[in-house]
Enzyme design. Sequence first.
Site, PDB file in Angstrom:
ATOM      1  N   HIS A  95       0.810  -1.207   0.052  1.00  0.00           N
ATOM      2  CA  HIS A  95      -0.020   0.075  -0.227  1.00  0.00           C
ATOM      3  C   HIS A  95       0.942   1.161  -0.088  1.00  0.00           C
ATOM      4  O   HIS A  95       0.420   2.399  -0.394  1.00  0.00           O
ATOM      5  CB  HIS A  95      -0.959  -0.027   1.234  1.00  0.00           C
ATOM      6  CG  HIS A  95      -0.412   0.330   2.317  1.00  0.00           C
ATOM      7  ND1 HIS A  95       0.120  -0.764   3.382  1.00  0.00           N
ATOM      8  CD2 HIS A  95      -0.187   1.442   3.207  1.00  0.00           C
ATOM      9  CE1 HIS A  95       0.629  -0.273   4.424  1.00  0.00           C
ATOM     10  NE2 HIS A  95       0.513   1.178   4.257  1.00  0.00           N
ATOM     11  N   GLU A 130      19.983   6.286   8.591  1.00  0.00           N
ATOM     12  CA  GLU A 130      19.162   7.497   9.287  1.00  0.00           C
ATOM     13  C   GLU A 130      18.880   7.147  10.665  1.00  0.00           C
ATOM     14  O   GLU A 130      18.595   6.197  11.007  1.00  0.00           O
ATOM     15  CB  GLU A 130      17.789   7.763   8.430  1.00  0.00           C
ATOM     16  CG  GLU A 130      17.217   8.893   8.887  1.00  0.00           C
ATOM     17  CD  GLU A 130      17.834  10.310   8.560  1.00  0.00           C
ATOM     18  OE1 GLU A 130      18.712  10.747   9.173  1.00  0.00           O
ATOM     19  OE2 GLU A 130      17.485  10.875   7.480  1.00  0.00           O
ATOM     20  N   GLU A 143      24.088   8.675   6.706  1.00  0.00           N
ATOM     21  CA  GLU A 143      23.096   8.428   5.880  1.00  0.00           C
ATOM     22  C   GLU A 143      23.504   8.097   4.499  1.00  0.00           C
ATOM     23  O   GLU A 143      24.681   8.609   4.072  1.00  0.00           O
ATOM     24  CB  GLU A 143      22.311   9.833   5.838  1.00  0.00           C
ATOM     25  CG  GLU A 143      21.675  10.115   7.097  1.00  0.00           C
ATOM     26  CD  GLU A 143      22.631  11.209   7.693  1.00  0.00           C
ATOM     27  OE1 GLU A 143      21.979  11.739   8.751  1.00  0.00           O
ATOM     28  OE2 GLU A 143      23.708  11.360   7.496  1.00  0.00           O
ATOM     29  N   ASP A 179      -0.043  -7.508   0.997  1.00  0.00           N
ATOM     30  CA  ASP A 179       0.541  -5.841   1.337  1.00  0.00           C
ATOM     31  C   ASP A 179       2.365  -6.017   1.298  1.00  0.00           C
ATOM     32  O   ASP A 179       2.673  -5.906   2.234  1.00  0.00           O
ATOM     33  CB  ASP A 179      -0.123  -5.573   2.491  1.00  0.00           C
ATOM     34  CG  ASP A 179       0.046  -4.141   2.480  1.00  0.00           C
ATOM     35  OD1 ASP A 179       0.572  -3.562   1.244  1.00  0.00           O
ATOM     36  OD2 ASP A 179      -0.266  -3.304   3.922  1.00  0.00           O
ATOM     37  N   GLY A 213       2.893   6.407   9.363  1.00  0.00           N
ATOM     38  CA  GLY A 213       4.150   6.684   9.158  1.00  0.00           C
ATOM     39  C   GLY A 213       5.229   5.445   9.151  1.00  0.00           C
ATOM     40  O   GLY A 213       6.456   5.541   8.966  1.00  0.00           O
ATOM     41  N   SER A 216       4.272   2.511   8.414  1.00  0.00           N
ATOM     42  CA  SER A 216       3.869   1.466   7.308  1.00  0.00           C
ATOM     43  C   SER A 216       5.221   1.274   6.444  1.00  0.00           C
ATOM     44  O   SER A 216       6.071   1.946   6.268  1.00  0.00           O
ATOM     45  CB  SER A 216       2.877   2.069   6.152  1.00  0.00           C
ATOM     46  OG  SER A 216       1.885   1.680   6.563  1.00  0.00           O
ATOM     47  N   GLY A 217       5.055  -0.220   6.267  1.00  0.00           N
ATOM     48  CA  GLY A 217       6.260  -0.765   5.256  1.00  0.00           C
ATOM     49  C   GLY A 217       7.544  -0.875   5.758  1.00  0.00           C
ATOM     50  O   GLY A 217       8.304  -1.680   5.299  1.00  0.00           O
TER      51      GLY A 217
END
Length: 272
Positions: free
Chosen positions: A80, A99, A109, A131, A222, A224-225
């Site tokens: 998603h 990060e 980074e 997903d 925030g 997600s994934g």
Amino acid sequence: MRGICKMKGFVICLLVAGACAAPSRKPTFRKGLNKIVGGDEAAPGELPYQLSFQDLSYGDPWHFCGASIYNENWAICAGHCVAGEDMNNPDYLQVVAGEHNQDIVEGNEQTIILSKIIQHEGYNAFTVSNDISVLQLSQPLTFNDYVQPIALPEAGHTASGDCIVSGWGTTSEGGNTPSVLMKVAVPIVTDEECRDAYGAGEIEDSMICAGLPEGGKDSCQGDSGGPFACSDTGSPYLAGVVSWGYGCARPNYPGVYTEVSYFVDWIMTNTA
């Protein structure tokens, strides 16, 4: 019917505040508001597989999802998070490895533009099925103390115990957005318990749930994934991908994750 909170298109379904406080029975994708609820700050380099997934099309880079390092050239994310994106020319999207504090350049980074996105062909926004996605990087990462891949589980492995979920998502529904990487340990709950919470038809075998009965610890918008990392095999591996839930850290509503052990062959085939 399930609702979709999709910040990227600014079709904002604010389940985060007012509407989300009601028993809407709609999932909240953990995408887009830019923390972990009830967690602690991770130490720099503690979770070297964590990525920040950022959009450049609005000017300054905007963190909207997490992701995990699979190898030098590929990352693993949620389906998603990339819905509606240009799969073959995502040059307006980047990942940042190493990060920690997004407000400070700390020197660890590595920022890399994407070259391709592969979303699972069975992804369904309505059922939140399959997903998962993989992100191809335009140049390889350099591994060091702050940037490292995370292992995959064995295909079909069932995770157990407490696992670590991490990210830069909101610290509560509609809450503040600190800039440092956060983590929290949450226990896996059985599929039966998760189906009791959400409904038998809501939780598929390829989903895994985790949370406390009393709530208070969870991933949120925030995140997600991002990674859900377990260590029941003796070392960390990617057991899940942050997917969805009803609100964040609510009692009796555990977070729902894509269960990576169901997708090991798919990941390996599509990143070969």
